[in-house]
Design a protein around this motif. Structure first.
Motif, PDB file in Angstrom:
ATOM      1  N   GLU A 136       0.826  -1.227   0.064  1.00  0.00           N
ATOM      2  CA  GLU A 136       0.126  -0.043   0.058  1.00  0.00           C
ATOM      3  C   GLU A 136       0.724   1.136   0.006  1.00  0.00           C
ATOM      4  O   GLU A 136       1.875   1.089   0.568  1.00  0.00           O
ATOM      5  N   PRO A 137       0.322   2.290  -0.440  1.00  0.00           N
ATOM      6  CA  PRO A 137       1.181   3.697  -0.676  1.00  0.00           C
ATOM      7  C   PRO A 137       1.572   3.834   0.734  1.00  0.00           C
ATOM      8  O   PRO A 137       0.725   3.843   1.712  1.00  0.00           O
ATOM      9  N   GLY A 138       2.634   4.448   1.042  1.00  0.00           N
ATOM     10  CA  GLY A 138       3.030   4.666   2.200  1.00  0.00           C
ATOM     11  C   GLY A 138       4.133   3.811   2.846  1.00  0.00           C
ATOM     12  O   GLY A 138       5.055   3.892   3.932  1.00  0.00           O
ATOM     13  N   ASP A 139       3.830   2.391   2.281  1.00  0.00           N
ATOM     14  CA  ASP A 139       4.878   1.656   3.060  1.00  0.00           C
ATOM     15  C   ASP A 139       6.470   1.530   2.591  1.00  0.00           C
ATOM     16  O   ASP A 139       6.610   2.047   1.713  1.00  0.00           O
ATOM     17  N   ALA A 140       7.113   1.068   3.669  1.00  0.00           N
ATOM     18  CA  ALA A 140       8.412   1.107   3.286  1.00  0.00           C
ATOM     19  C   ALA A 140       8.959  -0.173   2.213  1.00  0.00           C
ATOM     20  O   ALA A 140       8.435  -1.338   2.481  1.00  0.00           O
ATOM     21  N   LEU A 141       9.786   0.368   1.294  1.00  0.00           N
ATOM     22  CA  LEU A 141      10.576  -0.906   0.589  1.00  0.00           C
ATOM     23  C   LEU A 141      11.566  -1.194   0.881  1.00  0.00           C
ATOM     24  O   LEU A 141      12.695  -0.397   1.051  1.00  0.00           O
ATOM     25  N   CYS A 142      11.937  -2.680   1.104  1.00  0.00           N
ATOM     26  CA  CYS A 142      13.144  -2.970   1.690  1.00  0.00           C
ATOM     27  C   CYS A 142      13.638  -4.127   1.056  1.00  0.00           C
ATOM     28  O   CYS A 142      12.840  -5.047   0.374  1.00  0.00           O
ATOM     29  N   VAL A 143      14.871  -4.516   1.185  1.00  0.00           N
ATOM     30  CA  VAL A 143      15.539  -5.897   0.752  1.00  0.00           C
ATOM     31  C   VAL A 143      16.374  -6.283   1.700  1.00  0.00           C
ATOM     32  O   VAL A 143      17.004  -5.781   2.586  1.00  0.00           O
ATOM     33  N   THR A 144      16.449  -7.749   1.725  1.00  0.00           N
ATOM     34  CA  THR A 144      17.385  -8.309   2.663  1.00  0.00           C
ATOM     35  C   THR A 144      18.742  -8.427   1.884  1.00  0.00           C
ATOM     36  O   THR A 144      18.762  -8.393   0.516  1.00  0.00           O
ATOM     37  N   GLY A 145      19.727  -8.533   2.846  1.00  0.00           N
ATOM     38  CA  GLY A 145      21.123  -8.692   2.121  1.00  0.00           C
ATOM     39  C   GLY A 145      21.684  -7.706   1.364  1.00  0.00           C
ATOM     40  O   GLY A 145      21.559  -6.509   1.619  1.00  0.00           O
ATOM     41  N   ARG A 146      22.491  -8.034   0.215  1.00  0.00           N
ATOM     42  CA  ARG A 146      23.059  -7.343  -0.638  1.00  0.00           C
ATOM     43  C   ARG A 146      22.898  -7.717  -1.925  1.00  0.00           C
ATOM     44  O   ARG A 146      22.808  -8.898  -2.294  1.00  0.00           O
ATOM     45  N   LEU A 147      22.891  -7.022  -3.060  1.00  0.00           N
ATOM     46  CA  LEU A 147      22.601  -7.064  -4.389  1.00  0.00           C
ATOM     47  C   LEU A 147      24.023  -7.030  -5.214  1.00  0.00           C
ATOM     48  O   LEU A 147      24.966  -6.436  -4.842  1.00  0.00           O
ATOM     49  N   GLY A 148      23.869  -7.713  -6.254  1.00  0.00           N
ATOM     50  CA  GLY A 148      24.859  -7.972  -7.244  1.00  0.00           C
ATOM     51  C   GLY A 148      25.811  -9.048  -7.286  1.00  0.00           C
ATOM     52  O   GLY A 148      26.721  -9.264  -8.240  1.00  0.00           O
ATOM     53  N   ARG A 149      25.605  -9.966  -6.164  1.00  0.00           N
ATOM     54  CA  ARG A 149      26.769 -11.321  -6.187  1.00  0.00           C
ATOM     55  C   ARG A 149      26.623 -12.114  -7.192  1.00  0.00           C
ATOM     56  O   ARG A 149      27.533 -12.419  -7.658  1.00  0.00           O
ATOM     57  N   PHE A 263      18.378 -13.618  -5.263  1.00  0.00           N
ATOM     58  CA  PHE A 263      17.642 -14.568  -4.445  1.00  0.00           C
ATOM     59  C   PHE A 263      17.661 -13.835  -3.116  1.00  0.00           C
ATOM     60  O   PHE A 263      17.340 -14.525  -1.934  1.00  0.00           O
ATOM     61  N   GLU A 264      17.566 -12.411  -3.065  1.00  0.00           N
ATOM     62  CA  GLU A 264      17.317 -11.708  -1.821  1.00  0.00           C
ATOM     63  C   GLU A 264      15.518 -11.643  -1.887  1.00  0.00           C
ATOM     64  O   GLU A 264      15.018 -11.732  -2.742  1.00  0.00           O
ATOM     65  N   LEU A 265      15.184 -11.323  -0.547  1.00  0.00           N
ATOM     66  CA  LEU A 265      13.592 -10.779  -0.589  1.00  0.00           C
ATOM     67  C   LEU A 265      13.539  -9.454  -0.510  1.00  0.00           C
ATOM     68  O   LEU A 265      14.346  -8.583  -0.359  1.00  0.00           O
ATOM     69  N   VAL A 266      12.710  -9.103  -1.436  1.00  0.00           N
ATOM     70  CA  VAL A 266      12.075  -7.647  -1.678  1.00  0.00           C
ATOM     71  C   VAL A 266      10.612  -7.592  -1.050  1.00  0.00           C
ATOM     72  O   VAL A 266       9.765  -8.406  -1.552  1.00  0.00           O
ATOM     73  N   CYS A 267      10.403  -6.698  -0.148  1.00  0.00           N
ATOM     74  CA  CYS A 267       9.236  -6.613   0.740  1.00  0.00           C
ATOM     75  C   CYS A 267       8.936  -5.199   0.987  1.00  0.00           C
ATOM     76  O   CYS A 267       9.689  -4.184   0.769  1.00  0.00           O
ATOM     77  N   THR A 268       7.626  -5.023   1.123  1.00  0.00           N
ATOM     78  CA  THR A 268       7.186  -3.766   1.694  1.00  0.00           C
ATOM     79  C   THR A 268       6.439  -4.120   3.081  1.00  0.00           C
ATOM     80  O   THR A 268       5.758  -5.082   3.578  1.00  0.00           O
TER      81      THR A 268
END
Length: 313
Positions: A136-149, A263-268
């Motif tokens: 929903e609008p206003g939620d924070a967008l987050c990722v686990t770990g690090r990207l690009g491996r 294969f990291e998680l993308v979440c709100t």
């Protein structure tokens, strides 16, 4: 017709389709197929192939916020080399053990190209499954770990030296974020894994939830291996930032956002929960943006973020 168009075509008649895994009662189930030509660069050890193949399916279980229970795999090749087969199974067993699941067997077949097909099953926790459709609008967008491996690993495979190939295999053996998915399940409003890349994942989440996303490029956590493959110097935190301008910054951004296979998680999640969830996630959690209204689209620093990443077909 590419993979995403095919999935849209099937979704109307398959009510359990459309997320990282199907939820049937309290059971979560998912399946994946990987091929030597498209998924295993020259130099990929069979142990790594077993780990990565089964890990890809376990990652889908993680994206639903579920417990991982077990996995099976099909191993197909033009011949059954006993050493390679043993190494593949060892990798499959070890990745399952890394998330407290069990590798319970599979099937053997002959094929002109080394190919694996894996299935993982899990169980829904008391928090319930997390789908792609609740942001929903206003939620924070987050990722686990690090990207690009995985992008960095591919470049190391291309170097073909023993040391580079060994490091590439290490990077290819990612840890499925099952524990992180469980930690996020009670708070996440939407979640998926980044197997097709962060940018493509955001477009998929935007479509499923009917929202937009605003990404902060400077906030993106980049794996130190990105610096290893380009000769850059990481900052004091060990990160290789993607902010700034020029060819190097563009390359880092491409590896972190569009390549995929991390294969990291993308979440709100609700903004107030970010600090608590960061402490609860074993791989760490980084806020990289905000959920916006759908008409805003998917942007990075205000510029449109193309729907580009890994696609079958």
């Amino acid at each position: 017709m590419n993979e995403r168009d095919a999935l849209r075509r099937l979704a109307a008649d398959l009510p359990h389709a459309g997320d990282d895994a199907a939820v049937v009662g309290d059971t979560v189930i998912t399946t994946d197929m990987l091929h030597e030509r498209t998924d295993f660069p020259p130099g990929t050890a069979r142990y790594t192939a077993g780990w990565r193949s089964v890990g890809a399916s376990l990652s889908d279980v993680a994206a639903m916020g579920a417990e991982a229970t077990a996995a099976v795999a099909v191993y197909a090749d033009d011949a059954f080399d006993p050493t390679e087969l043993d190494e593949f199974v060892a990798g499959a067993v070890d990745v399952c053990e890394s998330v407290d699941a069990e590798y319970v067997g599979g099937d053997l077949d002959t094929h002109t190209e080394f190919t694996t097909a894996t299935t993982a099953i899990g169980s829904v926790t008391d928090a319930g499954p997390v789908f792609r459709s609740g942001a929903e609008p206003g939620d924070a967008l987050c990722v686990t770990g690090r990207l690009g491996r995985s992008a960095a690993a591919l470049r190391l495979f291309d170097r073909e030296t023993d040391a580079a190939v060994e490091r590439a295999n290490e990077l290819f053996r990612f840890t499925p974020r099952v524990a992180d998915g469980r930690a996020l399940a009670a708070d996440a409003t939407a979640m998926m894994d980044s197997s097709d890349g962060l940018a493509r994942s955001l477009h998929q989440l935007a479509e499923a939830s009917d929202v937009g996303f605003s990404v902060d490029r400077d906030a993106l956590p980049v794996h130190p291996a990105v610096a290893e493959t380009s000769g850059e110097t990481t900052d004091a935190s060990g990160e290789s930032p993607v902010g700034g301008s020029g060819d190097e910054a563009t390359d880092r951004f491409e590896m972190a956002v569009h390549f995929g296979e991390d294969f990291e998680l993308v979440c709100t999640v609700p903004p107030a929960a970010v600090d608590r969830l960061r402490d609860a996630c074993p791989a760490g959690l980084t806020r990289v943006g905000t959920v916006t209204e759908p008409e805003a689209g998917v942007t990075a620093d205000g510029d449109p973020l193309p729907d580009r990443g890994y696609t079958h077909g």
